[in-house]
Design an enzyme around this catalytic site. Sequence first.
Site, PDB file in Angstrom:
ATOM      1  N   SER A 173       1.818   4.322  -2.396  1.00 19.65           N
ATOM      2  CA  SER A 173       2.194   2.630  -1.610  1.00 19.65           C
ATOM      3  C   SER A 173       2.987   1.348  -2.546  1.00 19.65           C
ATOM      4  O   SER A 173       2.394   1.534  -3.638  1.00 19.65           O
ATOM      5  CB  SER A 173       1.421   2.383  -0.652  1.00 19.65           C
ATOM      6  OG  SER A 173       1.796   0.917   0.112  1.00 19.65           O
ATOM      7  N   LYS A 232       5.211   0.899   2.825  1.00 20.15           N
ATOM      8  CA  LYS A 232       4.959  -0.354   2.226  1.00 20.15           C
ATOM      9  C   LYS A 232       3.479  -0.456   3.257  1.00 20.15           C
ATOM     10  O   LYS A 232       2.749  -0.310   3.522  1.00 20.15           O
ATOM     11  CB  LYS A 232       5.078  -1.418   2.348  1.00 20.15           C
ATOM     12  CG  LYS A 232       6.089  -1.896   1.610  1.00 20.15           C
ATOM     13  CD  LYS A 232       7.023  -2.568   2.266  1.00 20.15           C
ATOM     14  CE  LYS A 232       6.725  -3.763   1.660  1.00 20.15           C
ATOM     15  NZ  LYS A 232       7.040  -4.220   0.411  1.00 20.15           N
ATOM     16  N   GLY A 233       2.400  -1.473   1.911  1.00 20.75           N
ATOM     17  CA  GLY A 233       1.150  -1.675   2.697  1.00 20.75           C
ATOM     18  C   GLY A 233       1.743  -2.840   4.355  1.00 20.75           C
ATOM     19  O   GLY A 233       2.055  -3.033   4.188  1.00 20.75           O
ATOM     20  N   GLY A 252       1.317  -9.435  -2.746  1.00 22.57           N
ATOM     21  CA  GLY A 252       0.353 -10.641  -1.342  1.00 22.57           C
ATOM     22  C   GLY A 252       0.988  -9.271  -0.475  1.00 22.57           C
ATOM     23  O   GLY A 252       0.561 -10.202   1.159  1.00 22.57           O
ATOM     24  N   ASN A 308      -6.418   1.128   2.895  1.00 26.13           N
ATOM     25  CA  ASN A 308      -5.975   1.031   1.441  1.00 26.13           C
ATOM     26  C   ASN A 308      -7.149  -0.052   1.667  1.00 26.13           C
ATOM     27  O   ASN A 308      -7.426  -1.055   2.131  1.00 26.13           O
ATOM     28  CB  ASN A 308      -4.785   0.026   1.801  1.00 26.13           C
ATOM     29  CG  ASN A 308      -5.019  -0.882  -0.089  1.00 26.13           C
ATOM     30  OD1 ASN A 308      -6.220  -1.262  -0.890  1.00 26.13           O
ATOM     31  ND2 ASN A 308      -3.851  -1.644  -0.252  1.00 26.13           N
ATOM     32  N   CYS A 367      -9.337  -4.376  -0.261  1.00 21.93           N
ATOM     33  CA  CYS A 367      -8.289  -5.921  -0.074  1.00 21.93           C
ATOM     34  C   CYS A 367     -10.187  -6.305   0.863  1.00 21.93           C
ATOM     35  O   CYS A 367     -11.006  -6.092   1.495  1.00 21.93           O
ATOM     36  CB  CYS A 367      -7.683  -5.852   1.750  1.00 21.93           C
ATOM     37  SG  CYS A 367      -7.849  -4.358   2.356  1.00 21.93           S
ATOM     38  N   GLY A 380       0.385   1.955 -13.637  1.00 24.42           N
ATOM     39  CA  GLY A 380       0.972   2.860 -15.184  1.00 24.42           C
ATOM     40  C   GLY A 380       1.198   3.747 -15.537  1.00 24.42           C
ATOM     41  O   GLY A 380      -0.169   3.569 -15.352  1.00 24.42           O
ATOM     42  N   GLY A 401      -0.288   5.823 -13.195  1.00 25.83           N
ATOM     43  CA  GLY A 401       0.615   5.950 -14.450  1.00 25.83           C
ATOM     44  C   GLY A 401       1.102   7.509 -14.155  1.00 25.83           C
ATOM     45  O   GLY A 401       1.211   8.298 -15.150  1.00 25.83           O
TER      46      GLY A 401
END
Length: 321
Positions: free
Chosen positions: A25, A49-50, A76, A131, A134, A221, A248
């Site tokens: 994501s 994407k989120g 963000g 997710n 948050c 990564g 990663g």
Amino acid sequence: MRLSVDLAPQRKFGLTLINPVMTASGTFSNGIEYRKVFDTDRLGGIVSKGTTLRPRKGNAQFRTAETAAGMLNSIGFQNIGVRALVEQVAPVWASWRVPVAVNILGDTPGEYAELARTLDGVPGVAALELNISCPNLELGGMEYGVDCDAAAEVTAVCLRATQLPVIVKLTPNVTDIASIARAVESAGADAVCVANTLLGMAIDTHTRRPVLGRGFGGLSGPAVKPVILRQVYQVAGAVAIPIIASGGVMTGQDAVEYLMAGATAVQVGTATFTNPLAPLTVLNGLERWMQDSGEEDVRNLVGAARSIPAATHRLRTAAGS
Ligand SMILES: Cc1cc2nc3c(=O)[nH]c(=O)nc-3n(C[C@H](O)[C@H](O)[C@H](O)COP(=O)(O)O)c2cc1C
């Protein structure tokens, strides 16, 4: 050679991927642009994407910074909002063979539930990825993912609001990730993704200020791989549901390591920023590794490095021992 895996084996129709290589994501947009770069139907899965209830502009600059063997981001959650996603993007996904999971995040459990309800039954949406890294505004800003009860609650409200398989994406920024994984499994999660980014920062010595506009950001990564590999191994010892590894993955060798630690699939994220073909590079590397070692079925790799093989562990867990 058998490469296909099932991320929701307890469901009637499962969530079958043709191979265990997915995208992560926030690093592959909604997949549409990449369609021009390579045949994304060759992948096991794509994660959006989120996505939030309302569109978000994201954080102030700078939002990314390069680090040794990785990067920091604090985007963000810039996104078009769930309604635009359903109207404009999901119809495109519906024509693809590759399953797409929508990564969602809310400020409250009610927002998660509304997102899950809105996406339920939408053609082109194969699963949800929650997710939970948050802040929960109802809990004074504490992250859902650092607390067993909050993580379980958000999982349960989503499961009540949708028929879609639910993957819960854990935060690595906890002392005991296995206990959070156990809590979301008990709440009914179909699978867990291990894990989101590690909290980090960088400082600009000329300005004497943090590089990122928000001060802190998520590290991803190759730098994070040993940490996340250890967490996948720990989670595999704690739950029986499938694990998706994220952290990663650059090569087929990385994918093999994660599978051997107990993951059923892997996600490729930051690698695509230096090589847009990275998910295919990982897939080709995995296939080559299997050919070279005479392995016929990718499922035989899952948990192979564990002192108690994953399959045995599942049997023991089922038996309550
Ligand atoms: C620029 C960027 C944006 C991201 N956005 C999201 C997001 O919206 N939702 C989410 O759950 N994870 C997000 N992530 C985390 C990735 O999906 C992935 O879990 C993490 O980067 C570790 O994998 P990697 O090392 O292969 O990148 C983002 C990561 C990056 C680098």
